[in-house]
Scaffold this active site. Structure first.
Site, PDB file in Angstrom:
ATOM      1  NE  ARG A  94      -3.593  -2.506   0.002  1.00  0.00           N
ATOM      2  CZ  ARG A  94      -3.301  -3.640  -0.613  1.00  0.00           C
ATOM      3  NH1 ARG A  94      -2.180  -3.757  -1.313  1.00  0.00           N
ATOM      4  NH2 ARG A  94      -4.108  -4.676  -0.553  1.00  0.00           N
ATOM      5  CD  GLU A 111      -5.968  -0.770   2.374  1.00  0.00           C
ATOM      6  OE1 GLU A 111      -6.547  -0.886   1.272  1.00  0.00           O
ATOM      7  OE2 GLU A 111      -5.565  -1.744   3.027  1.00  0.00           O
ATOM      8  CB  SER A 154      -9.498  -3.051   3.189  1.00  0.00           C
ATOM      9  OG  SER A 154      -9.857  -4.233   2.514  1.00  0.00           O
TER      10      SER A 154
END
Length: 303
Positions: free
Chosen positions: A176, A296, A226
């Site tokens: 990420r 996230e 998410s």
């Protein structure tokens, strides 16, 4: 509100592509967020460059937005200029096993044409509800694949309006993460290198992943995907479930009962609700398991 800034934005992109006090809830998959002071949709790289240079000269903050699928915007909205690279900036071409695409193209749209061209390697991304630019910026991944696996090079712009190109290796992709935020860069597009495959096999794989998403993820509710990154050695959703937080709510924000890794908007949640829920989840999980959860979803805005 600066009249000079507004006049210059009108000059660069035309009045039809500038909106004032635009509700960000209309432009995020969470359906949450206060107004953007200026909301601008450039048509090409030259317009984008002029906007960025203008904002820097006027000392006005700016924010790059795609489909709004991984962000939570503050209830008070966003000061400065929100620049959306989306439908106006979504051209692409497929030649042989190479795909060149602009940042604003949606991954699912791109995935369909990649499938029809008989190219494999993009199946994991075809169901991610975001744009190519956002996917490259955060090295989006799912079902065992990541953007770093298929990105050959990335077209970028720095905050002075200069254009540059970096190879996939130079993007420093990790979980990420890429260099985009570290170095104040804007993703303009990417070149993807894929492999020849069988159209039916590719289609079957995409359908299989679509069924898995529909079965396991709360797609029937607005969310930002998410909510938490995967802690090393753990799964965020399992930690949250094991902490007894399945279905936990703050206002209309709820830990999904279908997948505890998702925070959903059950109807009228605001950013305050979501932030309180995130804090409660982080604290409870840490108290029970001594594991620090990191969001996230990007939290932006505030005045």
């Amino acid at each position: 509100m600066s009249q000079n800034l507004l006049n210059e934005l009108y000059r660069i992109v035309g009045e039809d592509n500038v909106r004032l006090d635009e509700p960000m809830s209309k432009h995020t998959t969470f359906r949450i967020g206060g107004p953007a002071q200026y909301f601008v949709t450039p048509m090409d790289t030259e317009e984008l460059s002029q906007i960025v240079v203008l904002c820097r000269a006027e000392n006005v903050p700016f924010f790059l937005l795609g489909h709004g699928s991984n962000i939570l915007v503050d209830d008070n909205g966003m000061t400065g200029v929100v620049i959306q690279l989306y439908k106006n900036y979504s051209r692409y071409s497929i030649k042989g096993n190479v795909v060149k695409a602009e940042a604003g193209v949606m991954l699912n749209r791109l995935g369909q044409d990649i499938r029809d061209a008989g190219l494999t390697g993009f199946e994991f991304a075809a169901g991610i509800p975001g744009t190519l630019g956002g996917a490259v910026m955060m090295n989006a991944g799912a079902y065992g694949g990541e953007m770093k696996d298929i990105v050959e090079s990335v077209s970028l712009m720095d905050y002075d309006g200069n254009l540059l190109e970096k190879s996939g290796e130079e993007m420093d992709f990790s979980y990420r993460h890429s260099i985009v935020e570290d170095e104040d860069l804007i993703v303009l597009g990417a070149t993807l290198k894929l492999a020849k495959g069988d159209v039916k096999a590719i289609s079957d794989k995409m359908n299989e992943l679509a069924v898995a998403r529909k079965t396991k993820q709360p797609l029937e509710f607005p969310s930002a995907g998410s909510t938490f990154k995967r802690p090393e050695g753990y799964f965020a959703g399992k930690l949250i479930m094991d902490a007894g937080l399945k279905g936990y709510s703050v206002g209309d924000a709820q830990v999904s009962e279908k997948h505890c890794g998702f925070v959903i908007n059950k109807g009228h949640a605001n950013a305050c609700d979501v932030l309180k829920l995130i804090d409660d989840v982080k604290k409870t999980v840490y108290d029970k398991f001594q594991v620090e959860l990191e969001p996230e979803v990007r939290i932006v805005g505030g005045r």
